[in-house]
Design a protein around this motif. Structure first.
Motif, PDB file in Angstrom:
ATOM      1  N   PHE A 179       0.827  -1.213   0.123  1.00 17.19           N
ATOM      2  CA  PHE A 179      -0.131   0.038   0.078  1.00 17.19           C
ATOM      3  C   PHE A 179       0.783   1.286  -0.043  1.00 17.19           C
ATOM      4  N   GLY A 180       2.266   1.255   0.394  1.00 17.30           N
ATOM      5  CA  GLY A 180       2.877   2.320   0.333  1.00 17.30           C
ATOM      6  C   GLY A 180       3.360   2.651  -1.125  1.00 17.30           C
ATOM      7  N   MET A 182       1.353   1.993  -3.477  1.00 16.59           N
ATOM      8  CA  MET A 182       0.092   2.559  -4.178  1.00 16.59           C
ATOM      9  C   MET A 182      -0.194   4.246  -3.634  1.00 16.59           C
ATOM     10  N   TYR A 183      -0.248   4.356  -2.602  1.00 20.01           N
ATOM     11  CA  TYR A 183      -0.555   5.469  -1.922  1.00 20.01           C
ATOM     12  C   TYR A 183       0.318   6.647  -1.363  1.00 20.01           C
ATOM     13  N   ILE A 184       1.585   6.130  -1.286  1.00 18.25           N
ATOM     14  CA  ILE A 184       2.706   7.299  -0.729  1.00 18.25           C
ATOM     15  C   ILE A 184       2.865   8.100  -1.939  1.00 18.25           C
ATOM     16  N   GLY A 185       2.633   9.454  -1.605  1.00 19.49           N
ATOM     17  CA  GLY A 185       2.993  10.384  -2.837  1.00 19.49           C
ATOM     18  C   GLY A 185       1.943  10.882  -3.652  1.00 19.49           C
ATOM     19  N   VAL A 186       0.806  10.052  -3.462  1.00 18.63           N
ATOM     20  CA  VAL A 186      -0.524  10.313  -4.191  1.00 18.63           C
ATOM     21  C   VAL A 186      -1.554  11.263  -3.610  1.00 18.63           C
ATOM     22  N   HIS A 187      -2.068  12.128  -3.892  1.00 18.99           N
ATOM     23  CA  HIS A 187      -2.842  13.059  -3.359  1.00 18.99           C
ATOM     24  C   HIS A 187      -4.057  13.140  -4.413  1.00 18.99           C
ATOM     25  N   PRO A 188      -5.181  13.258  -3.570  1.00 23.26           N
ATOM     26  CA  PRO A 188      -6.399  13.290  -4.349  1.00 23.26           C
ATOM     27  C   PRO A 188      -6.631  14.703  -5.330  1.00 23.26           C
ATOM     28  N   SER A 189      -7.165  14.642  -6.474  1.00 23.34           N
ATOM     29  CA  SER A 189      -7.245  15.812  -7.443  1.00 23.34           C
ATOM     30  C   SER A 189      -8.379  16.702  -6.955  1.00 23.34           C
ATOM     31  N   THR A 190      -8.009  18.045  -6.758  1.00 25.18           N
ATOM     32  CA  THR A 190      -8.998  19.135  -6.357  1.00 25.18           C
ATOM     33  C   THR A 190      -9.676  19.629  -7.341  1.00 25.18           C
ATOM     34  N   SER A 191      -9.045  19.593  -8.563  1.00 21.26           N
ATOM     35  CA  SER A 191      -9.702  20.299  -9.741  1.00 21.26           C
ATOM     36  C   SER A 191      -9.900  19.213 -10.942  1.00 21.26           C
ATOM     37  N   SER A 192     -11.156  19.331 -11.410  1.00 19.13           N
ATOM     38  CA  SER A 192     -11.554  18.181 -12.497  1.00 19.13           C
ATOM     39  C   SER A 192     -11.110  18.575 -13.804  1.00 19.13           C
ATOM     40  N   GLY A 205      -9.680   5.037  -5.887  1.00 20.95           N
ATOM     41  CA  GLY A 205     -10.497   5.611  -5.222  1.00 20.95           C
ATOM     42  C   GLY A 205     -11.001   7.042  -5.271  1.00 20.95           C
ATOM     43  N   ASP A 206     -11.760   7.452  -4.438  1.00 21.87           N
ATOM     44  CA  ASP A 206     -12.511   8.881  -4.671  1.00 21.87           C
ATOM     45  C   ASP A 206     -11.275   9.431  -3.525  1.00 21.87           C
ATOM     46  N   ALA A 207     -11.439  10.816  -3.118  1.00 15.66           N
ATOM     47  CA  ALA A 207     -10.514  11.740  -2.261  1.00 15.66           C
ATOM     48  C   ALA A 207     -10.719  11.215  -0.904  1.00 15.66           C
ATOM     49  N   SER A 208     -11.676  10.610  -0.369  1.00 13.25           N
ATOM     50  CA  SER A 208     -11.884  10.039   1.086  1.00 13.25           C
ATOM     51  C   SER A 208     -10.958   8.880   1.229  1.00 13.25           C
ATOM     52  N   LYS A 209     -11.232   7.941   0.050  1.00 16.69           N
ATOM     53  CA  LYS A 209     -10.378   6.739   0.101  1.00 16.69           C
ATOM     54  C   LYS A 209      -8.997   6.864  -0.010  1.00 16.69           C
ATOM     55  N   ILE A 210      -8.720   7.841  -0.645  1.00 16.15           N
ATOM     56  CA  ILE A 210      -7.149   8.066  -0.769  1.00 16.15           C
ATOM     57  C   ILE A 210      -6.677   8.590   0.564  1.00 16.15           C
ATOM     58  N   ASN A 211      -7.172   9.391   0.963  1.00 18.31           N
ATOM     59  CA  ASN A 211      -6.699  10.079   2.261  1.00 18.31           C
ATOM     60  C   ASN A 211      -6.735   9.153   3.364  1.00 18.31           C
ATOM     61  N   ARG A 212      -7.695   7.923   3.343  1.00 20.45           N
ATOM     62  CA  ARG A 212      -7.796   7.128   4.570  1.00 20.45           C
ATOM     63  C   ARG A 212      -6.737   6.048   4.169  1.00 20.45           C
ATOM     64  N   MET A 213      -6.524   5.830   2.854  1.00 21.13           N
ATOM     65  CA  MET A 213      -5.327   4.670   2.572  1.00 21.13           C
ATOM     66  C   MET A 213      -3.948   5.273   3.118  1.00 21.13           C
ATOM     67  N   ARG A 214      -3.776   6.614   2.675  1.00 17.74           N
ATOM     68  CA  ARG A 214      -2.661   7.332   3.203  1.00 17.74           C
ATOM     69  C   ARG A 214      -2.336   7.049   4.417  1.00 17.74           C
ATOM     70  N   HIS A 215      -3.313   7.468   5.324  1.00 18.43           N
ATOM     71  CA  HIS A 215      -3.039   7.263   6.791  1.00 18.43           C
ATOM     72  C   HIS A 215      -2.855   5.756   7.080  1.00 18.43           C
ATOM     73  N   ALA A 216      -3.655   4.824   6.386  1.00 19.23           N
ATOM     74  CA  ALA A 216      -3.437   3.679   6.773  1.00 19.23           C
ATOM     75  C   ALA A 216      -2.096   3.088   6.645  1.00 19.23           C
ATOM     76  N   VAL A 217      -1.456   3.574   5.709  1.00 21.24           N
ATOM     77  CA  VAL A 217       0.104   3.181   5.221  1.00 21.24           C
ATOM     78  C   VAL A 217       1.112   3.464   6.553  1.00 21.24           C
ATOM     79  N   TRP A 218       0.573   4.644   6.988  1.00 25.20           N
ATOM     80  CA  TRP A 218       1.744   4.903   8.248  1.00 25.20           C
ATOM     81  C   TRP A 218       1.342   4.261   9.347  1.00 25.20           C
ATOM     82  N   VAL A 219      -0.019   3.880   9.658  1.00 28.44           N
ATOM     83  CA  VAL A 219      -0.437   2.967  10.704  1.00 28.44           C
ATOM     84  C   VAL A 219       0.278   1.419  10.605  1.00 28.44           C
TER      85      VAL A 219
END
Length: 257
Positions: A179-180, A182-192, A205-219
């Protein structure tokens, strides 16, 4: 005159008979074995001087000798502190294992509700979190329940314990690597308007899933650190148990050499 002589003879005979009876009774008391009774045990043996050759080297009669104390069943202050630290680590392993199950379990539950195929990576994360949480719970419950009976695990069990905790370390490292990447260094897009950003994050995934997975990697990384510490401690205890005890009576000069 003859009457007086007879009286004197009778008196002398009775006195002689009494003296012989007293003498016989005294001999029976001094020698009970002769009278048929077992000999009385002597409370103290006759004093015999301790031979000088039997004294330890450098010790003379009258010298105060001190012997090492016997093994004290009560734990020392240092062992109590280490036990508290290890109990705290087990508690954090349990809590962070539950956190991993909650973070990755949301996506598995979403796929289940949507009747989609479960992703193997997320299932792997749930399995690792479950194994780690169960192991930490066992390490917390067993010593607490066995405290009243002075439970002390055998040193032979430390090697299998280290092997299992080493396996958990490998699993956490694998999970962090998957998961590192997949998600380390990846940020959800804010502009379409950013098509490249949308295309790169749509599969994750969507922005909420990406943010959650980024936190899960550090956990996952924190869990790896916790299990590495406890596995190293179990290994050190196993190595210490295998090390033979030093010879008794070694001089301080020889130990320092």
């Amino acid at each position: 005159m003859s009457f007086v002589a007879v009286k004197l003879l009778k008196l002398g005979y009775s006195q002689a008979k009494k003296q012989s009876a007293k003498k016989q009774q005294h001999q029976q008391f001094q020698d009970p074995a002769a009278a048929g009774y077992p000999p009385y045990p002597q409370p103290y043996p006759p004093y015999q001087p301790y031979p000088m050759g039997e004294y330890p080297p450098g010790v003379a009669p009258g010298t105060n000798m001190s012997y090492p104390p016997e093994n004290d069943p009560k734990p020392s202050k240092g062992s109590k502190v280490i036990s508290m630290i290890m109990s705290a680590l087990r508690f954090f392993q349990f809590v962070f294992g539950l956190a991993v199950i909650g973070l990755y379990g949301q996506d598995v539950q979403h796929d289940h509700d949507s009747k989609n195929t479960w992703h193997a990576k997320w299932l792997f994360a749930l399995i690792v979190g479950f194994l780690a949480t169960t192991t930490a719970a066992i390490h917390m419950i067993v010593p607490f329940c066995m405290r009243r009976v002075n439970y002390n695990p055998s040193p032979a069990l430390r090697l299998p314990q280290f092997t299992w905790e080493f396996v958990l370390c490998v699993l956490w490292l694998t999970l962090f690597g998957i998961f590192g990447r997949m998600y380390i260094g990846v940020h959800p897009s804010t502009s379409s308007s950013k098509r490249d950003s949308d295309s790169s994050t749509s599969d994750l995934g969507d922005a909420s899933k990406i943010n959650r997975m980024r936190h899960a990697v550090w956990v996952d990384l924190v869990n790896l650190a916790f299990w590495f510490i406890t596995a190293s401690w179990v290994l050190l205890r196993w190595l210490k148990a295998r090390r033979p005890a030093g010879p008794v009576g070694v001089d301080a000069e020889k130990e320092g050499a």
